[in-house]
Design an enzyme around this catalytic site. Structure first.
Site, PDB file in Angstrom:
ATOM      1  N   ARG A  20      16.104  19.797   3.694  1.00  0.00           N
ATOM      2  CA  ARG A  20      16.031  21.213   4.068  1.00  0.00           C
ATOM      3  C   ARG A  20      17.445  21.762   4.195  1.00  0.00           C
ATOM      4  O   ARG A  20      18.374  21.048   4.587  1.00  0.00           O
ATOM      5  CB  ARG A  20      15.291  21.391   5.392  1.00  0.00           C
ATOM      6  CG  ARG A  20      15.043  22.879   5.701  1.00  0.00           C
ATOM      7  CD  ARG A  20      14.526  23.106   7.110  1.00  0.00           C
ATOM      8  NE  ARG A  20      14.408  24.545   7.382  1.00  0.00           N
ATOM      9  CZ  ARG A  20      14.440  25.087   8.591  1.00  0.00           C
ATOM     10  NH1 ARG A  20      14.591  24.318   9.660  1.00  0.00           N
ATOM     11  NH2 ARG A  20      14.318  26.381   8.740  1.00  0.00           N
ATOM     12  N   HIS A  21      17.619  23.041   3.883  1.00  0.00           N
ATOM     13  CA  HIS A  21      18.941  23.666   3.947  1.00  0.00           C
ATOM     14  C   HIS A  21      19.492  23.676   5.375  1.00  0.00           C
ATOM     15  O   HIS A  21      18.754  23.534   6.362  1.00  0.00           O
ATOM     16  CB  HIS A  21      18.882  25.098   3.402  1.00  0.00           C
ATOM     17  CG  HIS A  21      18.042  26.019   4.243  1.00  0.00           C
ATOM     18  ND1 HIS A  21      18.497  26.605   5.408  1.00  0.00           N
ATOM     19  CD2 HIS A  21      16.767  26.456   4.089  1.00  0.00           C
ATOM     20  CE1 HIS A  21      17.551  27.367   5.933  1.00  0.00           C
ATOM     21  NE2 HIS A  21      16.482  27.284   5.153  1.00  0.00           N
ATOM     22  N   GLY A  22      20.796  23.890   5.488  1.00  0.00           N
ATOM     23  CA  GLY A  22      21.451  23.946   6.780  1.00  0.00           C
ATOM     24  C   GLY A  22      21.173  25.255   7.514  1.00  0.00           C
ATOM     25  O   GLY A  22      20.546  26.185   6.992  1.00  0.00           O
ATOM     26  N   GLN A  23      21.674  25.310   8.738  1.00  0.00           N
ATOM     27  CA  GLN A  23      21.384  26.433   9.630  1.00  0.00           C
ATOM     28  C   GLN A  23      22.002  27.749   9.149  1.00  0.00           C
ATOM     29  O   GLN A  23      23.118  27.780   8.626  1.00  0.00           O
ATOM     30  CB  GLN A  23      21.908  26.119  11.034  1.00  0.00           C
ATOM     31  CG  GLN A  23      21.493  27.115  12.096  1.00  0.00           C
ATOM     32  CD  GLN A  23      22.142  26.826  13.436  1.00  0.00           C
ATOM     33  OE1 GLN A  23      23.209  27.342  13.748  1.00  0.00           O
ATOM     34  NE2 GLN A  23      21.505  25.958  14.218  1.00  0.00           N
ATOM     35  N   THR A  24      21.251  28.834   9.334  1.00  0.00           N
ATOM     36  CA  THR A  24      21.739  30.188   9.091  1.00  0.00           C
ATOM     37  C   THR A  24      21.653  30.959  10.406  1.00  0.00           C
ATOM     38  O   THR A  24      20.981  30.547  11.352  1.00  0.00           O
ATOM     39  CB  THR A  24      20.900  30.928   8.024  1.00  0.00           C
ATOM     40  OG1 THR A  24      19.609  31.236   8.592  1.00  0.00           O
ATOM     41  CG2 THR A  24      20.716  30.077   6.774  1.00  0.00           C
ATOM     42  N   ASP A  25      22.320  32.105  10.461  1.00  0.00           N
ATOM     43  CA  ASP A  25      22.223  32.934  11.664  1.00  0.00           C
ATOM     44  C   ASP A  25      20.789  33.373  11.911  1.00  0.00           C
ATOM     45  O   ASP A  25      20.361  33.522  13.060  1.00  0.00           O
ATOM     46  CB  ASP A  25      23.136  34.162  11.542  1.00  0.00           C
ATOM     47  CG  ASP A  25      24.607  33.811  11.757  1.00  0.00           C
ATOM     48  OD1 ASP A  25      24.895  32.775  12.398  1.00  0.00           O
ATOM     49  OD2 ASP A  25      25.477  34.571  11.283  1.00  0.00           O
ATOM     50  N   TYR A  26      20.023  33.577  10.838  1.00  0.00           N
ATOM     51  CA  TYR A  26      18.625  33.967  10.986  1.00  0.00           C
ATOM     52  C   TYR A  26      17.822  32.865  11.681  1.00  0.00           C
ATOM     53  O   TYR A  26      16.948  33.151  12.504  1.00  0.00           O
ATOM     54  CB  TYR A  26      18.002  34.283   9.623  1.00  0.00           C
ATOM     55  CG  TYR A  26      18.451  35.597   9.034  1.00  0.00           C
ATOM     56  CD1 TYR A  26      17.694  36.752   9.204  1.00  0.00           C
ATOM     57  CD2 TYR A  26      19.626  35.693   8.285  1.00  0.00           C
ATOM     58  CE1 TYR A  26      18.092  37.960   8.656  1.00  0.00           C
ATOM     59  CE2 TYR A  26      20.045  36.896   7.739  1.00  0.00           C
ATOM     60  CZ  TYR A  26      19.272  38.035   7.925  1.00  0.00           C
ATOM     61  OH  TYR A  26      19.672  39.234   7.399  1.00  0.00           O
ATOM     62  N   GLU A  94      11.523  29.441  -0.765  1.00  0.00           N
ATOM     63  CA  GLU A  94      10.701  29.482   0.432  1.00  0.00           C
ATOM     64  C   GLU A  94       9.472  30.364   0.210  1.00  0.00           C
ATOM     65  O   GLU A  94       9.456  31.235  -0.671  1.00  0.00           O
ATOM     66  CB  GLU A  94      11.536  30.007   1.610  1.00  0.00           C
ATOM     67  CG  GLU A  94      10.811  30.104   2.941  1.00  0.00           C
ATOM     68  CD  GLU A  94      10.259  28.777   3.458  1.00  0.00           C
ATOM     69  OE1 GLU A  94       9.461  28.158   2.733  1.00  0.00           O
ATOM     70  OE2 GLU A  94      10.611  28.390   4.598  1.00  0.00           O
TER      71      GLU A  94
END
Length: 217
Positions: A20-26, A94
């Protein structure tokens, strides 16, 4: 009694790293991104990507697959910088959350969201939020990629970076679970599911692995 079938002598199990992709502000703000919000990683997400790279940079990946969204590309950018072969597939994007993309939705505050998730768990995987996709529709657009992945026998070690809900759908398909079982596949930012493929079936070797995030980048 469970018997482990042995592979034919000329068949070598392939290894699939599903990330899974890394963290975003969202992610931090609890705002859904879906396929319509093309956000970038935040500082934490970039650090997570660097930690994963440090842990797996010596892995001989034959191919890197990502969705068409930048947060997956950025999560594996250091591998791409090595010159490893890469393909982006929109089928790995997604799920679309429709008109709710870019907004904060929670089980406590949003009756429609709560109803749709409960419907999925009860087997109504054709349900969707207003303007969005159902899990069945996500599964349908993933199937051509899955067939492509299966057909590329020369790719012995593969890294696929995608998204939380879409990854749940993918795991159900690869492991032959009904889509209503999606919630059984937990996820977090930059978590890893490691699978083996024998040519006839996929099995999970590492489940929700975040050990790479425990070491400094």
């Amino acid at each position: 009694m469970h018997v482990h079938a042995k592979l034919p002598l000329n068949v070598k199990a392939r290894t699939i790293f599903l990330l899974r992709h890394g963290q975003t502000d969202y992610n931090v703000q609890g705002i859904v991104q879906g396929s319509g919000v093309d956000s970038s990683l935040n500082d934490t997400g970039r650090r997570q990507a660097a930690q994963f790279f440090e842990a797996y940079k010596h892995m001989p990946f034959d191919k890197i697959y990502t969705s068409a969204l930048r947060r997956t590309h950025e999560s594996v950018q250091q591998f791409l910088d090595l010159g490893l072969p890469h393909e982006a597939h929109a089928g790995l994007n997604e799920i679309s959350w429709g008109v709710r993309e870019g907004t904060r939705i929670t089980l406590d505050e949003d009756a429609e969201y709560r109803q749709v998730l409960a419907g999925w768990a009860a087997g109504n995987t054709h349900a969707r939020l207003t303007g969005g996709e159902s899990p069945e529709e996500v599964a349908a657009r993933q199937r051509p990629f899955i067939e492509l992945l299966k057909s590329r026998e020369e790719e012995q070690t593969v890294l696929i970076c995608m998204h939380g809900r879409a990854m749940r759908v993918m795991l159900c398909q690869l492991l032959n679970y009904p889509l209503s079982y999606m919630e059984g596949f937990e996820h977090s930012n930059l978590c890893l599911y490691k699978l083996e493929y024998t040519g006839s079936m996929f099995t999970v070797k590492n489940f929700l692995d975040v050990s790479h995030l425990q070491v400094p980048a």
